[in-house]
Design an enzyme around this catalytic site. Structure first.
Site, mmCIF file in Angstrom:
data_model
loop_
_atom_site.group_PDB
_atom_site.id
_atom_site.type_symbol
_atom_site.label_atom_id
_atom_site.label_comp_id
_atom_site.label_asym_id
_atom_site.label_seq_id
_atom_site.Cartn_x
_atom_site.Cartn_y
_atom_site.Cartn_z
ATOM 1 N N ARG A 9 0.832 -1.218 0.000
ATOM 2 C CA ARG A 9 0.000 0.000 0.000
ATOM 3 C C ARG A 9 0.862 1.262 0.000
ATOM 4 N NH1 ARG A 9 -1.889 1.451 6.136
ATOM 5 N NH2 ARG A 9 -0.173 0.376 7.143
ATOM 6 N N SER A 36 -4.636 6.107 5.661
ATOM 7 C CA SER A 36 -4.370 4.666 5.729
ATOM 8 C C SER A 36 -3.954 4.079 4.385
ATOM 9 C CB SER A 36 -5.610 3.915 6.200
ATOM 10 O OG SER A 36 -6.093 4.463 7.390
ATOM 11 N N GLU A 57 -18.530 4.742 -0.308
ATOM 12 C CA GLU A 57 -17.815 4.059 -1.401
ATOM 13 C C GLU A 57 -18.663 3.943 -2.660
ATOM 14 O OE1 GLU A 57 -17.936 2.972 1.714
ATOM 15 O OE2 GLU A 57 -15.853 3.142 2.376
ATOM 16 N N PHE A 82 -14.540 -2.569 1.369
ATOM 17 C CA PHE A 82 -15.605 -1.594 1.112
ATOM 18 C C PHE A 82 -15.624 -1.159 -0.348
ATOM 19 C CE2 PHE A 82 -13.814 -1.152 5.433
ATOM 20 C CZ PHE A 82 -14.723 -2.026 6.018
ATOM 21 N N HIS A 108 -5.421 -2.924 2.031
ATOM 22 C CA HIS A 108 -5.845 -3.680 3.212
ATOM 23 C C HIS A 108 -6.584 -4.959 2.843
ATOM 24 C CE1 HIS A 108 -4.992 0.296 4.765
ATOM 25 N NE2 HIS A 108 -4.938 -0.189 5.971
ATOM 26 N N ASP A 116 -7.878 -5.901 12.984
ATOM 27 C CA ASP A 116 -9.210 -5.363 12.678
ATOM 28 C C ASP A 116 -10.275 -6.447 12.526
ATOM 29 O OD1 ASP A 116 -8.883 -2.662 12.863
ATOM 30 O OD2 ASP A 116 -8.274 -2.395 10.781
ATOM 31 N N ARG A 166 -1.546 -4.652 3.639
ATOM 32 C CA ARG A 166 -1.072 -3.806 4.720
ATOM 33 C C ARG A 166 0.251 -4.315 5.275
ATOM 34 N NH1 ARG A 166 -2.443 -4.005 10.386
ATOM 35 N NH2 ARG A 166 -2.203 -1.961 11.348
#
Lengths: 315, 286
Positions: A9, A36, A57, A82, A108, A116, A166
């Site tokens: 990322r 992020s 989104e 998302f 991610h 998470d 990530r």
């Protein structure tokens, strides 16, 4: 491996800044995740071409579609859960069906999102995107492949989904390596088994190949960074030499790289195939390292799978 | 209204009835399609394409043109009939609507059809696409406008409200949302299924400047757009109160199902009513 590590990322921000300089039509649409996703670098560099539509989104994809219809070159970025999940109908109807020049860059992805937990650990996105006509799907393994892949995506005027992670991974490639849509790369040559891997699983495949070499099984390892179009010729010509295949990915074993390779081989050159992937389950909280062990996507499982296919290989 | 405007209004009314006749023929030949919600927005479409919008059928990709997004994609027979009458493609093509291999798909496919500015069919997406267009046009310093025709039932899709927030936050005053308020959705009245009212207050609270009009009266439609155009800053919403199936008494009174399948005899009877209106309008001009 003692290489420097960075997440894929991190490449996104750097690649977008370069793209911003290359082409004035490049715009970035964000759903409030710039810090992020590392998109913030673009937002700072090109504030008039950066649009944060808020936590929305579906709206992000529609806005990207509207911009592409007026000639802009939108890069829409969000967490993979998302982007690919929440906005699926928008991606289908506003991007893929009209075949617009929109690049979807998802961060991610996969189990290694870690703490998470399940909602954020996207394990179905490659399958969702791969089944859409007109859509290409790419999964880079390291920083340089992610960066160069995103930069060269500017050459295409078709929809593309790029899946980033990530987790910190070795910087395996060099800044000059190129990663074309539809391509793949033999990163280790061997004659006994073909291991097709993408993303973080490339490094597990290479570790497995080292162990297998000690047992006198020479594994050929392919970095299959383009899931769709799949580099079928590359995979097939390898499998014709080795006679067996293991596929490894950080995704549900259904519908992703495993599905793509199996579909191709069973039609063109059937050989024994085994998968090292998430076994049709959702994720859960944990550290990335724990989760890779718990969900059985380590080099050990690749070694085991190779032993199985090698024993029954086509001669 | 002055004499010239009366001429213009009569001209638009004549076009509208011809469009309705074509739409009825299309749906009857295809033996499928949404008659009532196609008819309710004919006058709005005719007003936009034959009066307000800056378009050039000879150059469909003209960069400076105004954009039109049919968010209620199922009403595309009316848009197709209007585009054919504007000269984007041959009128003959209309009779292939919904047929295999046709340019004119059951819901608008952007890549196939000249004059279609955006894809639609899955409800609730047109407003967001329009936002993207309006943002891009502004960033190119073009003074083109974007007109997005939405169904009222469609407003039950949450993505519409995401789009209204976006339009308002970016002050997209080049964007007009036109809501075809015919009160009907697939399974009945909007207010019975999931109430939209008080719609104007809802839209205003989302930061839109909102006007209401009779969606079948050209001079009132014109007045609403004139007022809306004066408001600088916020995006605009025009709630056009319409009748589902407008122009066919049987449909207006609820005598035709939402997705019509009509017998040849029924089509002839319905066409007769529209033909009588055509004749009355040609008398009016004398």
């Amino acid at each position: 491996m003692t290489m420097e590590t960075r997440s894929t990322r991190e490449a996104l921000g750097d690649a977008l800044v370069e793209l911003g300089g290359l082409d004035g039509d490049v715009v970035v649409i964000d759903a409030d995740a710039a810090s992020s996703t590392h998109v913030k670098a673009f937002a700072d560099g090109f504030p008039d071409r950066y649009y944060n539509v808020g936590i929305a989104e579906q709206n992000m994809i529609e806005v990207a579609s509207g911009m592409a219809l007026v000639g802009k070159k939108p890069y829409a970025t969000a967490f993979s859960s998302f982007l690919a999940g929440r906005a699926y109908d928008q991606i289908r109807c506003c991007v893929a069906m009209p075949n617009l020049n929109i690049k979807l860059i998802a961060t991610h992805a996969g189990i290694t999102v870690g703490e998470d937990g399940a909602t954020h650990q996207m394990l179905e996105d490659v399958a969702l995107m791969r089944v859409l006509p007109n859509m290409s799907v790419m999964v880079p393994a390291d920083y340089w492949s992610a960066r160069n892949m995103i930069i060269s995506s500017l050459k295409s005027d078709k929809p593309l989904y790029v899946r980033l992670g990530r987790a910190e991974v070795p910087m395996f490639y060099s800044p000059r390596d190129e990663f074309a849509i539809g391509g793949g790369r033999i990163v280790r040559e061997g004659k006994d088994v073909t291991i097709v891997a993408c993303g973080i699983m490339l490094f597990e495949a290479l570790k497995a190949a080292d162990i297998l070499a000690r047992q006198e099984i020479e594994a050929e390892v392919i970095d299959c960074y383009s899931i769709k179009p799949l580099p079928e010729d590359l995979i097939q010509s390898s499998v014709r030499r080795t006679g067996c295949c293991v596929v490894a990915e950080e995704h549900n074993r259904i519908g992703g790289l495993c599905g793509a390779v199996a579909e191709s081989l069973c039609v063109n050159y059937p050989v024994p195939v085994r998968f090292v992937a998430i076994d049709d389950r959702f994720g859960e909280s944990g550290t990335p390292a724990e989760l890779q062990e718990y969900y059985s996507i380590k080099f050990r499982e690749i070694v085991g799978a190779v032993a199985q296919v090698w024993a029954t290989r086509r001669r | 209204m002055n004499a010239l405007e009366r001429d213009l209004e009569l001209q638009l009314r004549r076009i509208a009835v011809e469009v309705r006749k074509d739409v009825l023929r299309m749906i009857s030949i295809a033996d499928s399609g949404h008659l009532g919600s196609s008819f309710s927005c004919v006058d709005i479409l005719v007003y936009l394409y034959f009066h307000l919008m800056k378009v050039n059928p000879a150059e469909p990709d003209w960069m400076e043109r105004d954009r039109f997004v049919l968010s209620k994609g199922h009403a595309c027979p009316s848009l197709y009939a209007v585009l054919a009458r504007k000269g984007y493609f041959e009128r003959e093509e209309l009779w292939n609507y919904r047929k295999l291999g046709s340019l004119l798909q059951g819901h608008p496919l952007y890549i196939n059809t000249l004059g279609i500015d955006a894809p639609s069919g899955s409800l609730g997406m047109g407003a967001g696409i329009s936002c993207g267009m309006a943002m891009a046009l502004k960033s190119l310093s073009l003074d083109s406008k974007v007109f997005c025709l939405m169904g009222d039932g469609e407003l039950q899709e949450g993505s519409c409200w995401e789009a209204f927030m976006t339009a308002s936050h970016w002050k997209l005053d080049n964007l007009f949302f036109v809501i075809d308020r015919n009160g009907q959705q697939m399974e009945g009245h909007t207010e019975a299924i999931k109430a939209l009212e008080p719609l104007k207050r809802k839209l205003e609270s989302f930061g839109l400047v909102c006007f209401e009009t009779d969606g079948h009266d050209f001079s009132l439609i014109d007045e609403a757009f004139a007022q809306a155009s004066l408001a600088k800053g916020p995006p605009k919403a025009i709630i056009a109160h319409t009748k589902w199936g407008r122009g066919i008494t049987l449909a207006e009174n609820g005598g035709i199902p939402v997705k019509a399948s009509l017998s040849r005899n029924e089509v002839t009877i319905l066409l007769d009513e529209l033909n009588r209106e055509s004749m009355a309008l040609s008398e009016e001009g004398r």
